[in-house]
Design an enzyme around this catalytic site. Structure first.
Site, short mmCIF file in Angstrom:
data_model
loop_
_atom_site.label_atom_id
_atom_site.label_comp_id
_atom_site.label_asym_id
_atom_site.label_seq_id
_atom_site.Cartn_x
_atom_site.Cartn_y
_atom_site.Cartn_z
N GLU A 151 -4.28 -10.60 0.39
CA GLU A 151 -5.02 -10.51 1.65
C GLU A 151 -6.47 -10.86 1.36
O GLU A 151 -7.05 -10.39 0.38
CB GLU A 151 -4.95 -9.09 2.24
CG GLU A 151 -3.54 -8.69 2.64
CD GLU A 151 -3.41 -7.25 3.15
OE1 GLU A 151 -4.39 -6.71 3.69
OE2 GLU A 151 -2.32 -6.70 3.00
N GLU B 54 0.81 -1.22 0.00
CA GLU B 54 0.00 0.00 0.00
C GLU B 54 0.84 1.27 0.00
O GLU B 54 0.79 2.08 0.92
CB GLU B 54 -0.96 -0.03 1.19
CG GLU B 54 -1.96 -1.16 1.00
CD GLU B 54 -3.03 -1.25 2.05
OE1 GLU B 54 -2.72 -1.05 3.23
OE2 GLU B 54 -4.18 -1.53 1.68
#
Ligand code: GAL
Length: 987
Positions: free
Chosen positions: A496, A419
């Site tokens: 994820e 991220e």
């Protein structure tokens, strides 16, 4: 910042000065001086509060505190009060204004000093000082000489100390800054902690570095070994098991018939590098080749499926400082729960963890120490990922990741970080990695749209439909058809999914089904392995403890319990989510076919035959064992299925099992257990199981209803008494009761409360007033065959409601005592019901703080409609207190799903409950209101009544805290519903 400022390095984006080139983590027989232990320590409040002569060897630090190294200084003093600063938790936001590379002037700075002895004969002339992890930036002096400074908290930094180190007493001084430019690159979703949190040592240096290349050719069975060595003197390679003794480690050395390394067969060959100077370096070599073939991820020529977890490093008392025992515990727990892959989110772990992955067999996505997520709220403005000023820092982090961990066969993928948006620095880091090591794949989720510099199409938290579309290479197109074509040639990984926050995740079986249906889907990594709760005491004189989360240390900005989202509780006890995951990903699937009297064993392994497992059967009648034995299952090849006819002793046991008597079900359970010890579990450890219902329960015979009779203030029906006005059951034989009433509310789960990608479910529930429903009794009507109570459940201000009819009947038991009491509840929604119901059932309470519960049905753990794969039908016993699942933030928990019958034993008597045919059962020593109100476990105190929920159904759990909510089949719509349950005190 200017050239004269001695502290300019703190805010300078550069990765450091004076450091040695990064290299592999390895041990040799050259001497090492370990510097872990007590150091002198002082916490300065900022750069204007520093100790001027910190580095002076003769500085008197005798009145400074002693602090353990390694440690995170904010964790000192726990579980009592933190002594230095306090932990702080944010997920995305930086806990300071975003103004890169500037950081707050109030910059807590740890000043560390340590004197140590260098023994005579220590080869100081070629020694290095090694820091394995310092958060977040530091400068270091040895004997007053400044060696340099560094950043990159979770990466190793080494300095050449040949000029400064001397025999006898040496003094090391280190200044560690909580905040630095590096903090902008380390915005991982975790506690902000600081200090020298991994080991420190001074090591003699001979061989500088080496890179083991060990490939496997599955078409020939040949291994190719080449060890590139950087050393001042010649070095020999020896691998006796493979017959290699070579003066040219780089060979390449061809070895026919090697055993390749894999998660299932982590075959390591022991070898050695021996330098002309006499240094010996042990090697553990695993041959393996990873490749993408036609969009499918393969290892050693066969497709692999990742059943993984994201792992942060965490311990509830020491933070990110872990002992080797803790690392071993993690690896063993993973293996014992059928997990075969780990993503080291979001930084390289302590390097010893990777040794364990090599040894026990886990595929590793090794991730760089990088996250700049806190720029996203500002539209990624000034994101370092695309700013040339930070390029060097990105390349440095990538190089240090790869150099340190390059010799681990378990590492199959380099992950740039997490991220951090997109940008040229990420692309450049990927290019550098590829140049240095083209034997592994490159991962970075942020490049999912174009996949221009990665080798995997990586997604997080996507729903089942999108996953299935990706499996078919039909994920939504982007603006650029060339990007689409490229991306569709890559395997898909869920870096994820299955956000394990609080009660959940729901839907894991559904994900697994989709993953297994499409070869392009590599599988994925559950978010995440462990709750990062911090153990705290409630007060100085109070020895109750609890797990703290964001906000519990008075943080100005924080993200609450979002830090507690793991499959393990903070003390590493498996949560129901982990038990579920273990079942969903079992590598061998056992399907029982009662009609055909046989079973199928499907081997989902990558390379392992099923022969390492023993298969055992047990037959239970109503939960009581009536026979057991072993099953001969032919060694089944990976990918193959064997059909096994039931052996004679099993058939005999089934035939003799009782088939009459209401409520009796005969179940066959087959388990697959380790036949012999593995490194990660002992013989007998259960890997997989299957169950089949052989004889269903028969229904009870006809019975004669008894009439309800009116008395002074109450109505009697057999052994039951009802309040004449409210129609509520107040007594059954000797048991005093309150209820039951229709109930639709549950203490919201984290998945009910949060909505990362959609409006949180709780909003519509609260808008509909489901948390404040009023139960209005409209009519109480006794008759010749029972009692009918009519009521309506509705919220103030709402014109919608649930009309409910409770029909009570009592049947004569064998002794004609009328104590079998039956409740048929009919619910009819009236008005508009656009929202799903949290639960639908009846609730009642009885006097007591604990009780013994015995039930027949799925167990032993809690289960919900979209998380029930791990519950197997049997007879279980538990204290009520042990039926509560201690989620770090209290919430709905403890439901026993599809219970056939239960017996609750209290001092005042016994209550028996029979589902028709099943009922969900929750028993807890506090009310739903108390459970809803509690923020931590210790706030839950038994209130003197046991609260019983008998539910027809629950709304699913889903994974909405970060991901999709429950899928359509798990949504509990408000529709006309009827369900029955029986009570008794003796049958
Ligand atoms: C992801 C992130 C993780 C974690 C998770 C939510 O977006 O990569 O680090 O924050 O969300 O728990």
């Amino acid at each position: 910042m200017n050239g004269l400022d001695p502290h300019a390095y703190v805010e300078d984006p550069s990765p450091g000065t004076g450091r040695l080139r990064p290299r592999a983590a390895f041990t040799s027989d050259l001497p090492v001086i370990g510097l872990d232990g007590d150091w002198r320590f002082r916490l300065a409040s900022g750069l204007d509060d520093l100790t001027g002569d910190l580095a002076a060897p003769d500085f008197d630090d005798s009145d400074w505190d002693l602090l353990a190294v390694p440690s995170c200084w904010q964790m000192t003093g726990l579980p009592g009060e933190p002594r230095y600063g306090a932990p702080a938790y944010t997920n995305i936001r930086y806990p300071f204004p975003v103004d890169p590379p500037r950081v707050p002037g109030q910059n807590p700075t740890g000043e560390y000093r340590r004197a140590f002895e260098v023994p005579d004969g220590f080869p100081a002339a070629a020694a290095v000082l090694r820091f394995e992890g310092i958060d977040s930036a530091f400068a270091v002096w040895l004997n007053g000489v400044r060696l340099g400074d560094g950043k990159g908290s979770r990466l190793t930094t080494e300095f050449d100390v040949s000029a400064a180190l001397r025999p006898g007493r040496n003094v090391l001084a280190v200044r560690v800054h909580q905040w630095s430019s590096g903090s902008y690159l380390e915005d991982q979703d975790m506690w902000w902690l600081s200090g020298i949190f991994r080991s420190v040592s001074v090591a003699a240096r001979g061989v500088e570095d080496f890179f083991v290349h060990a490939a496997y050719d599955h078409t020939t069975g040949r291994g190719t070994l080449a060890v590139d060595v950087t050393a001042p003197t010649p070095v020999w390679l020896s691998v006796p098991e493979l017959g290699i003794t070579a003066a040219d480690p780089a060979g390449p050395h061809m070895v026919d018939g090697v055993e390749p390394w894999s998660d299932e067969n982590p075959c390591l060959y022991s070898g050695e590098l021996v330098s002309e100077a006499g240094e010996r370096i042990p090697l553990r070599i695993g041959f393996r080749t990873v490749a993408v073939v036609d969009g499918v991820l393969t290892a050693n020529g066969r497709p692999i499926s990742l059943r993984g977890v994201n792992r942060h490093e965490w311990h509830p008392l020491t933070g990110r400082t872990l002992t080797e025992d803790t690392m071993v515990a993690d690896v063993l727990l993973m293996k014992q729960h059928n997990i075969n892959a780990v993503r080291t989110s979001h930084y390289p772990p302590d390097h010893r963890f990777l040794d364990l992955c090599d040894e026990h067999g886990l595929w590793v996505f090794c991730e760089g120490d990088l996250e700049t997520h806190g720029f996203e709220p500002g539209g990624w403005r000034r994101n370092p990922s695309d700013d040339p000023a930070w390029r060097e820092a990105y390349l440095d982090r990538a190089a240090r990741l790869v150099e340190r961990d390059k010799n681990h066969p378990s590492v199959i993928v380099w992950s740039l970080g997490n991220e951090s948006g997109t940008g040229a620095n990420l692309a450049a880091a990927a290019a550098c990695i590829r140049h240095r090591d083209d034997s592994r794949l490159i991962h970075y989720e942020g490049d999912w749209a174009s996949c221009s510099y990665v080798d995997l199409y990586s997604r997080m938290y996507i729903g089942l439909d999108e996953l299935a579309a990706a499996g078919r290479r039909q994920e939504p197109p982007t603006a650029d058809p060339a990007d689409d074509a490229h991306r569709r040639s890559l395997p898909v990984v869920l870096c994820e999914y299955g956000h394990a926050m609080g009660n959940g995740p729901g839907g894991l079986s559904e994900y697994q089904e989709v993953i297994e249906a499409h070869p392009r889907l590599v599988g994925g990594f559950i978010w995440e392995w462990l709750d990062h709760g911090i153990l705290r005491r409630t007060g100085p004189d109070d020895h109750r403890s609890f797990y703290a989360y964001g906000g519990d240390f008075g943080e100005e900005v924080h993200d609450g319990n979002f830090v507690a989202d793991g499959l393990l509780f903070p003390d590493r006890t498996p949560s129901p989510g982990l038990v579920e995951y273990k079942k969903v990903i079992e590598p061998v699937r056992i399907r029982i076919d009662p009609a055909a009297r046989r079973m199928a064993v499907h081997n989902l392994h990558h390379v392992r035959h099923s022969g390492y497992l023993d298969f055992r059967w047990t037959v239970e009648d109503g939960g009581e064992p009536v026979g057991s034995g072993s099953l001969a299952v032919p060694a089944t090849a990976p990918g193959a299925t064997s059909t096994v006819e039931w052996p004679a002793d099993l058939t005999a046991a089934l035939d003799s099992a009782r088939k009459d008597g209401p409520g009796h079900e005969v179940w066959l359970t087959v388990t697959a257990v380790l036949a012999t010890d593995e490194t990660w579990a002992g013989a007998g450890h259960e890997v997989a199981w299957g169950q089949g219902l052989i004889v269903p329960a028969s229904s009870p015979g006809p019975s004669t209803p008894v009439a309800a009779t009116a008395h002074d203030g109450y109505l009697a029906l057999g052994a039951a008494r009802f309040d004449a006005r409210s129609g509520l059951l107040v007594r059954l034989a000797d048991l005093e009761l309150d209820g039951p009433r229709l109930d639709v509310w549950r203490a919201p789960t984290d998945n009910d409360l949060l909505g990362a990608f959609a409006e949180p479910q709780i909003k519509s529930w609260l808008a509909a007033g489901l948390d404040r429903m009023r139960h209005e009794v409209l009519r109480v009507a006794p008759d010749e065959s029972g009692l009918t109570v009519t009521a309506r459940l509705a919220a103030a201000g709402s014109s919608s409601g649930l009309d409910v009819v409770y029909r009570w009947t009592a049947c004569d038991g064998p002794g004609g005592d009328g104590i079998r009491l039956r409740l048929d509840t009919t619910v009819t929604p009236d008005g508009a019901w656009p929202v799903p119901l949290p639960r639908l059932g009846v609730a009642m309470s009885l006097t007591g703080t604990d009780a013994e519960v015995e039930w027949f049905g799925p167990g032993p753990g809690e289960a919900y409609r979209d998380s029930r794969a791990a519950a197997r039908v049997g007879r279980y016993r538990s204290a009520v207190s042990a039926m509560q699942t201690p989620y770090v933030r209290p919430q709905e928990n403890g439901n026993r799903h599809h219970v056939r019958h239960a017996r609750i034993t209290l001092p005042a008597g016994t209550l028996l409950i029979n589902g028709d045919p099943v009922i969900d059962l929750t028993v807890r020593p506090w009310s739903t209101a108390a459970l809803t109100a509690a923020a931590h476990q210790h706030e839950l105190v038994p209130g003197g009544r046991l609260h019983l929920h008998l539910d027809q159904a629950h709304h699913g759990l889903g994974s909405a805290a970060c991901g999709p909510g429950p899928s359509a089949p798990s949504v509990l719509a408000a529709v006309p519903t009827a369900f029955g349950v029986e009570f008794s005190t003796n049958w």
